[in-house]
Scaffold this motif. Sequence first.
Motif, PDB file in Angstrom:
ATOM      1  N   CYS A 178       0.824  -1.218   0.000  1.00  0.00           N
ATOM      2  CA  CYS A 178       0.000   0.000   0.000  1.00  0.00           C
ATOM      3  C   CYS A 178       0.855   1.263   0.000  1.00  0.00           C
ATOM      4  O   CYS A 178       1.524   1.573   0.989  1.00  0.00           O
ATOM      5  N   ALA A 179       0.829   1.973  -1.104  1.00  0.00           N
ATOM      6  CA  ALA A 179       1.545   3.252  -1.182  1.00  0.00           C
ATOM      7  C   ALA A 179       0.687   4.353  -0.558  1.00  0.00           C
ATOM      8  O   ALA A 179      -0.524   4.195  -0.380  1.00  0.00           O
ATOM      9  N   THR A 180       1.340   5.447  -0.207  1.00  0.00           N
ATOM     10  CA  THR A 180       0.615   6.649   0.228  1.00  0.00           C
ATOM     11  C   THR A 180       0.822   7.720  -0.830  1.00  0.00           C
ATOM     12  O   THR A 180       1.944   7.918  -1.299  1.00  0.00           O
ATOM     13  N   GLY A 233       3.868  -1.028   3.661  1.00  0.00           N
ATOM     14  CA  GLY A 233       3.560   0.347   3.279  1.00  0.00           C
ATOM     15  C   GLY A 233       4.713   0.960   2.488  1.00  0.00           C
ATOM     16  O   GLY A 233       5.877   0.729   2.803  1.00  0.00           O
ATOM     17  N   LEU A 234       4.356   1.719   1.463  1.00  0.00           N
ATOM     18  CA  LEU A 234       5.370   2.440   0.680  1.00  0.00           C
ATOM     19  C   LEU A 234       5.167   3.932   0.894  1.00  0.00           C
ATOM     20  O   LEU A 234       4.059   4.441   0.665  1.00  0.00           O
ATOM     21  N   ALA A 250      -1.420   5.899   4.566  1.00  0.00           N
ATOM     22  CA  ALA A 250      -2.421   4.979   3.984  1.00  0.00           C
ATOM     23  C   ALA A 250      -2.193   3.556   4.490  1.00  0.00           C
ATOM     24  O   ALA A 250      -3.139   2.873   4.911  1.00  0.00           O
ATOM     25  N   GLY A 251      -0.949   3.109   4.481  1.00  0.00           N
ATOM     26  CA  GLY A 251      -0.632   1.760   4.965  1.00  0.00           C
ATOM     27  C   GLY A 251      -0.943   1.605   6.444  1.00  0.00           C
ATOM     28  O   GLY A 251      -1.501   0.592   6.881  1.00  0.00           O
ATOM     29  N   ILE A 309       3.584  -3.964  10.489  1.00  0.00           N
ATOM     30  CA  ILE A 309       3.611  -3.287   9.183  1.00  0.00           C
ATOM     31  C   ILE A 309       5.052  -2.972   8.787  1.00  0.00           C
ATOM     32  O   ILE A 309       5.877  -2.607   9.621  1.00  0.00           O
ATOM     33  N   GLY A 310       5.365  -3.171   7.498  1.00  0.00           N
ATOM     34  CA  GLY A 310       6.677  -2.791   6.971  1.00  0.00           C
ATOM     35  C   GLY A 310       6.575  -1.368   6.439  1.00  0.00           C
ATOM     36  O   GLY A 310       5.671  -1.067   5.645  1.00  0.00           O
TER      37      GLY A 310
END
Length: 162
Positions: free
Chosen positions: A59-61, A97-98, A109-110, A128-129
């Motif tokens: 999941c990118a932000t 998460g990106l 977002a992530g 979460i990463g």
Amino acid sequence: MSEQPRLVVLYGSQTYTAQEIAERIWRITKVLGFRGPVQAMDDYPISRLIKEEFAIFVCATSGQGDEPDNMKRFWKFLLRKNLPANSLVRLKFGVLGLGDSSYLKFNFAGKKLHKRLLQLGATPLLDIGLCDYQHDMGHDAVTAPWLKQYLAILKQYYPHIE
Ligand code: FMN
């Protein structure tokens, strides 16, 4: 031979980075013997999510701490107030998460997705990463060890995988 276990890889991506990482992860899980799609969250039939056992979300932000466009419908659905708190009890998941730590709302977002999945009763297989575009090694710095950990935990459920 017994049926292949299912693992879905879902992404939210504005400029394809998360999509590319999700596809890379999906190829690795496929080689390990898992089946299941790799899809943008909005392309995934969300009513299936209550039946899933294993999922990876990449999941990118984008914007100012916003969800990428191709997960907005999925996200809106997850936020529905009338979803029971145990909707996703079957689901064991990981969120990668990106983001970019030069933004104020780093990986929002992530982080929001991870938190909402917990509220709906899903179980995180790991923390979460938080990938950071500012890192010298880019997103790989977090993706590689995060995926290694996810797969090691997955192996506890499926000891026969390589
Ligand atoms: N990262 C964050 O952590 N928080 C943000 O608010 C944020 N906003 C962004 C806005 C724009 C216009 C761009 C280009 C990037 C932003 N990023 C932010 C960084 C992205 O999350 C990061 O570059 C990510 O790798 C993009 O993934 P994608 O190509 O799958 O969309």
